[in-house]
Motif scaffolding. Sequence first.
Motif, short mmCIF file in Angstrom:
data_model
loop_
_atom_site.label_atom_id
_atom_site.label_comp_id
_atom_site.label_asym_id
_atom_site.label_seq_id
_atom_site.Cartn_x
_atom_site.Cartn_y
_atom_site.Cartn_z
N TRP A 79 -21.83 13.76 11.89
CA TRP A 79 -22.03 14.35 13.22
C TRP A 79 -21.70 13.32 14.28
N ASN A 80 -21.01 13.77 15.32
CA ASN A 80 -20.64 12.91 16.44
C ASN A 80 -21.84 12.70 17.35
N ILE A 81 -22.06 11.46 17.74
CA ILE A 81 -23.11 11.15 18.71
C ILE A 81 -22.47 11.08 20.09
N ASP A 82 -21.68 10.03 20.33
CA ASP A 82 -20.98 9.87 21.60
C ASP A 82 -20.23 8.55 21.58
N GLY A 83 -19.11 8.50 22.26
CA GLY A 83 -18.38 7.26 22.47
C GLY A 83 -17.97 6.53 21.20
N GLY A 84 -17.52 7.23 20.19
CA GLY A 84 -17.08 6.59 18.96
C GLY A 84 -18.18 6.45 17.90
N PHE A 85 -19.41 6.76 18.27
CA PHE A 85 -20.51 6.69 17.31
C PHE A 85 -20.69 8.00 16.57
N ASN A 86 -20.91 7.92 15.27
CA ASN A 86 -21.23 9.06 14.42
C ASN A 86 -22.48 8.71 13.61
N TRP A 87 -23.19 9.71 13.21
CA TRP A 87 -24.23 9.49 12.22
C TRP A 87 -23.95 10.42 11.06
N TYR A 88 -24.44 10.07 9.90
CA TYR A 88 -24.12 10.84 8.70
C TYR A 88 -25.31 10.81 7.74
N ALA A 89 -25.34 11.82 6.90
CA ALA A 89 -26.34 11.94 5.85
C ALA A 89 -25.67 12.54 4.64
N GLY A 90 -26.16 12.20 3.47
CA GLY A 90 -25.54 12.72 2.27
C GLY A 90 -26.42 12.59 1.05
N ALA A 91 -25.91 13.11 -0.05
CA ALA A 91 -26.63 13.05 -1.33
C ALA A 91 -25.61 12.92 -2.45
N GLY A 92 -26.05 12.37 -3.55
CA GLY A 92 -25.17 12.21 -4.69
C GLY A 92 -25.87 11.50 -5.82
N GLY A 93 -25.12 10.73 -6.56
CA GLY A 93 -25.68 10.01 -7.69
C GLY A 93 -24.68 9.07 -8.29
N GLY A 94 -25.04 8.52 -9.45
CA GLY A 94 -24.12 7.59 -10.06
C GLY A 94 -24.56 7.12 -11.42
N LEU A 95 -23.86 6.11 -11.88
CA LEU A 95 -24.04 5.52 -13.20
C LEU A 95 -24.01 4.01 -13.03
N ALA A 96 -24.90 3.32 -13.75
CA ALA A 96 -24.92 1.86 -13.70
C ALA A 96 -25.15 1.32 -15.10
#
Length: 164
Positions: A79-96
Motif C-alpha cells: 500500500w502506498n503511503i506518500d512520497g515514495g513510501f509504501n508499507w506492506y504485509a504478507g504471509a508465507g513459509g519456508g524450509l531450513a
Amino acid sequence: MKKLILSAVAVFACVLFTNAQSIADNAIGLRLGDSDGFGAEISYQRALGDNNRLELDLGLRSGNSFDGFKLVGLYQWVWNIDGGFNWYAGAGGGLASYEFDNVPAGIDDSETFFFVAGDVGIEYNFDIPLILSLDFRPEFGFGNDRFDNDDLDFDIALGIRYQF
C-alpha cells in the motif's frame, strides 16, 4: 453547473490515478537481518499485480559451530503511503536446514524443518531504481524439539534492492 461537476470528477480521477500504487516488476538485492534469522539473505521480489508481489529469500550461513540454509517464500500486499513510501504485509513459509559441528561421532547433528512466517514492513522507492526497506518477520518453526525449533522467532531486517 454540469461543467463544474464534470471538471471536479475529472480532477478527482486524475489525482486518484496519479497516486495509484505502482511496484517494480522485479527487484533483487540483500535482506540484512539479525542472527536469529540467517543474517544476510539474497532477496528477490516479483510483482504479481498492481499492489501484490512474491518475495523469495535465500539465506546461507557458515560459522564455527554450524552450517545451514534457509529458503523463505512470502506473498505480500503493498500500500502506498506518500512520497515514495509504501508499507506492506504478507504471509508465507519456508524450509531450513542446520548441520552442527563439534558433536561426538555417531550422533546425527543435522536437522531440517519447516516454518510459517508473517511479514510487515515499510519501504522507500528512490527516484533511481533503488528501494530500501525495514521489515519485521515473525516465524513459527515445526521441527525436532532437540534443537528448539518449535517456537516463535522474530527476525528484523534492513533490505536494499535494485528494481528492474
